[in-house]
Design a protein around this motif. Structure first.
Motif, PDB file in Angstrom:
ATOM      1  N   GLU A  17     -12.338   1.092  20.615  1.00 54.21           N
ATOM      2  CA  GLU A  17     -11.811   1.698  19.385  1.00 54.21           C
ATOM      3  C   GLU A  17     -10.471   2.384  19.639  1.00 54.21           C
ATOM      4  OE1 GLU A  17     -13.087   5.107  16.117  1.00 54.21           O
ATOM      5  OE2 GLU A  17     -14.586   4.315  17.507  1.00 54.21           O
ATOM      6  N   GLU A  56      -6.531  -0.789   9.010  1.00 54.43           N
ATOM      7  CA  GLU A  56      -7.031  -1.882   8.154  1.00 54.43           C
ATOM      8  C   GLU A  56      -5.984  -2.993   8.010  1.00 54.43           C
ATOM      9  OE1 GLU A  56      -7.058  -1.325   3.779  1.00 54.43           O
ATOM     10  OE2 GLU A  56      -6.569   0.779   4.212  1.00 54.43           O
ATOM     11  N   VAL A  64       2.695   9.657   7.823  1.00 57.44           N
ATOM     12  CA  VAL A  64       1.559   8.763   7.570  1.00 57.44           C
ATOM     13  C   VAL A  64       1.172   7.985   8.830  1.00 57.44           C
ATOM     14  CG1 VAL A  64       2.894   6.744   6.796  1.00 57.44           C
ATOM     15  CG2 VAL A  64       0.602   7.111   5.902  1.00 57.44           C
ATOM     16  N   SER A 123       0.832  -1.211   0.000  1.00 61.04           N
ATOM     17  CA  SER A 123       0.000   0.000   0.000  1.00 61.04           C
ATOM     18  C   SER A 123       0.866   1.260   0.000  1.00 61.04           C
ATOM     19  CB  SER A 123      -0.915  -0.005   1.226  1.00 61.04           C
ATOM     20  OG  SER A 123      -1.587   1.222   1.358  1.00 61.04           O
ATOM     21  N   SER A 126      -7.811   5.151  19.010  1.00 58.92           N
ATOM     22  CA  SER A 126      -7.764   6.513  18.461  1.00 58.92           C
ATOM     23  C   SER A 126      -6.427   7.177  18.792  1.00 58.92           C
ATOM     24  CB  SER A 126      -8.917   7.341  19.024  1.00 58.92           C
ATOM     25  OG  SER A 126      -8.839   7.377  20.437  1.00 58.92           O
ATOM     26  N   GLU A 143      -0.522  11.217  11.134  1.00 51.81           N
ATOM     27  CA  GLU A 143      -1.716  11.934  10.677  1.00 51.81           C
ATOM     28  C   GLU A 143      -2.976  11.175  11.090  1.00 51.81           C
ATOM     29  OE1 GLU A 143      -1.085  12.164   6.514  1.00 51.81           O
ATOM     30  OE2 GLU A 143       0.395  13.785   6.664  1.00 51.81           O
ATOM     31  N   ASN A 144      -3.902  11.897  11.699  1.00 52.44           N
ATOM     32  CA  ASN A 144      -5.131  11.264  12.200  1.00 52.44           C
ATOM     33  C   ASN A 144      -4.802  10.050  13.070  1.00 52.44           C
ATOM     34  OD1 ASN A 144      -7.913  11.096  12.509  1.00 52.44           O
ATOM     35  ND2 ASN A 144      -8.129   9.672  10.790  1.00 52.44           N
ATOM     36  N   ASN A 145      -3.688  10.177  13.819  1.00 49.15           N
ATOM     37  CA  ASN A 145      -3.210   9.116  14.719  1.00 49.15           C
ATOM     38  C   ASN A 145      -2.926   7.798  14.000  1.00 49.15           C
ATOM     39  OD1 ASN A 145      -3.183  10.667  17.098  1.00 49.15           O
ATOM     40  ND2 ASN A 145      -5.387  10.450  17.280  1.00 49.15           N
ATOM     41  N   GLY A 146      -2.643   7.885  12.706  1.00 53.97           N
ATOM     42  CA  GLY A 146      -2.272   6.685  11.950  1.00 53.97           C
ATOM     43  C   GLY A 146      -3.420   5.726  11.729  1.00 53.97           C
ATOM     44  N   THR A 147      -4.651   6.160  12.038  1.00 57.20           N
ATOM     45  CA  THR A 147      -5.760   5.197  12.037  1.00 57.20           C
ATOM     46  C   THR A 147      -6.131   4.712  10.635  1.00 57.20           C
ATOM     47  OG1 THR A 147      -7.261   7.085  12.227  1.00 57.20           O
ATOM     48  CG2 THR A 147      -6.764   5.902  14.244  1.00 57.20           C
ATOM     49  N   SER A 148      -5.652   5.394   9.588  1.00 62.56           N
ATOM     50  CA  SER A 148      -5.902   4.876   8.233  1.00 62.56           C
ATOM     51  C   SER A 148      -5.185   3.542   8.019  1.00 62.56           C
ATOM     52  CB  SER A 148      -5.421   5.887   7.180  1.00 62.56           C
ATOM     53  OG  SER A 148      -4.016   6.052   7.265  1.00 62.56           O
ATOM     54  N   LEU A 149      -4.190   3.259   8.873  1.00 63.38           N
ATOM     55  CA  LEU A 149      -3.432   2.005   8.743  1.00 63.38           C
ATOM     56  C   LEU A 149      -4.043   0.860   9.556  1.00 63.38           C
ATOM     57  CD1 LEU A 149       0.080   3.637   8.983  1.00 63.38           C
ATOM     58  CD2 LEU A 149      -0.922   2.631   6.929  1.00 63.38           C
TER      59      LEU A 149
END
Length: 415
Positions: free
Chosen positions: A321, A305, A294, A246, A323, A297-303
């Motif tokens: 959850e 997955e 990466v 990714s 966060s 940003e946004n606490n890495g929560t895009s990762l």
């Protein structure tokens, strides 16, 4: 600090997990910062019962660090910040000369003076006993009746190197409810190159086997089954193959082999255009990615997955959850509180997990949303290579009906 108990307010619980290995490499700087941030968390949440599960107590060079461990424990037990915690239990696995038993785990429990009735289970006598005073146990924990400690069997260890991995279980009863607290340390990824080879990685499979072993042990027929919280350094990693594919989706890969063995020594991912800029360098102990943001940003929560290791246990373990950013591997430079080391892909290694019945205790309908907090400690300062992670919640009167035995606990416990 923690106010007087009322039925509406409930009993404040603070669970903390912290891999503290770094603290004993640089006690002057890191230990003071770590303790200050921990005390601030206690003062902010005002718990009545605090459980701190530590891994890698004493650091890599345990023999040389023993005096630092002693001063760390003394400071926790005697500090002004904790003076209202009139009872304590400390369990330190210090027997580093015993390879078949040593886990380097440390479990600390603090009880506020306003909490009148708290009991701890004696696994030998098979009954609860009232907790009074402060006690530290650091000799052979194998024979300590108030806990169960195991190191994983040698055949569980990857590469047959018997390192310090295992678990300690204690059992508590308060506010008409009983539960188990399990301190755990699972296996790490020895090589980034091996972790990248397949999805899921071979290391993920080893951790899965060991965690399954722990869950089977704490729910077997020897003792009554109770709600349980398992918190520690699970060493859960993002799925390496998928996360790299990714992050480097438009890059081309170059393989560098060792001249003498012809084994893969390094992988270099370059942009196809853009002057063939290097995006990622991967070696056994190097994960050098071009853009650390990466992971922040946004606490890495895009990762998240790619954070899949817990999914195997979805029927047995739950988590609130996430966060907060990946908890490992932070720089150990005391001036670099938010920077990651370029040794491993950042991941949520440090977690607080719970059984379905324990989740019911935490997520009681009368618990206000804001009274439950799952977060890290010291987000802006250096806490060592791991950021501690905590869960703060309240157990309200009557919550014990979630427990199988419920109100019978105190009848069996001698006063």
């Amino acid at each position: 600090m923690a106010g007087k108990l009322t039925a509406a307010q409930g009993t404040g619980i603070l669970l903390v997990t912290a891999n503290v290995g770094s603290l004993f490499e640089d006690p002057e700087n890191l230990q003071k910062t770590w303790l200050r941030e921990f005390y601030q968390t206690v003062q902010s949440h005002k718990p009545h019962f605090v459980a701190v599960h530590c891994q890698e107590v004493g650091g890599k060079n345990y023999e040389a660090s023993m005096s630092h461990v002693d001063s760390f424990v003394k400071e926790l037990l005697s500090s002004d910040a904790m003076k209202e915690y009139s009872r304590a239990r400390v369990y330190l696995d210090e027997n580093y000369k015993s390879q078949e038993h040593f886990t380097a785990l440390g479990s600390f429990y603090f009880i506020h003076e306003s909490l009148k009735n708290i009991y701890q289970f004696d696994f030998k006598a098979k009954k609860f006993k009232k907790v009074v005073g402060k006690e530290t146990c650091s000799e052979t924990l194998e024979s300590t009746p108030s806990l169960e400690k195991e190191k994983f069997p040698q055949d569980y260890f990857p590469e047959c190197k018997w390192s310090r991995k295992g678990f300690i279980r204690t059992r508590w009863a308060l506010a008409d409810c009983a539960f188990d607290l399990v301190n755990i340390h699972l296996f790490h990824d020895a090589s980034n190159l091996v972790a990248w080879e397949k999805s899921p990685s071979v290391y993920s499979g080893t951790r899965q086997k060991a965690l399954g072993y722990v869950l089977d042990r704490i729910t077997d027929q020897r003792h009554e089954k109770l709600p349980y919280f398992v918190f520690g350094d699970f060493n859960f990693r993002l799925d390496s193959k998928q996360v790299i594919e990714s992050l480097c989706s438009t890059a081309t890969m170059q393989t560098v082999r060792a001249a003498d063995t012809n084994e893969v020594d390094k992988l270099i991912f370059r942009e196809s255009d853009n002057d063939r800029k290097v995006v990622l360098q991967l070696e056994k102990k190097l994960f050098n990615y071009v853009n650390q943001d990466v992971f922040r940003e946004n606490n890495g929560t895009s990762l998240l997955e790619f954070d899949k290791e817990l999914s195997v246990f979805k029927d047995r373990l739950h988590e609130l959850e996430i966060s907060f950013p990946p908890s490992y591997p932070y720089s150990e430079d005391s001036s670099q509180g938010k920077e990651y080391m370029n040794t491993r892909c950042p991941a949520w290694c440090d977690r607080i997990l719970m059984s379905p019945s324990a989740r019911d205790l935490v997520l009681k309908p009368e618990n206000e949303e804001k009274s439950i907090v799952y977060d890290n400690i010291g987000p802006n300062v250096c806490m060592g290579d791991h950021k501690p992670v905590f869960l703060s919640f309240r157990i309200t009167a009557g919550a014990g009906k979630s427990c199988q035995r419920g109100e019978n606990i105190f009848r069996e416990a001698p006063l």
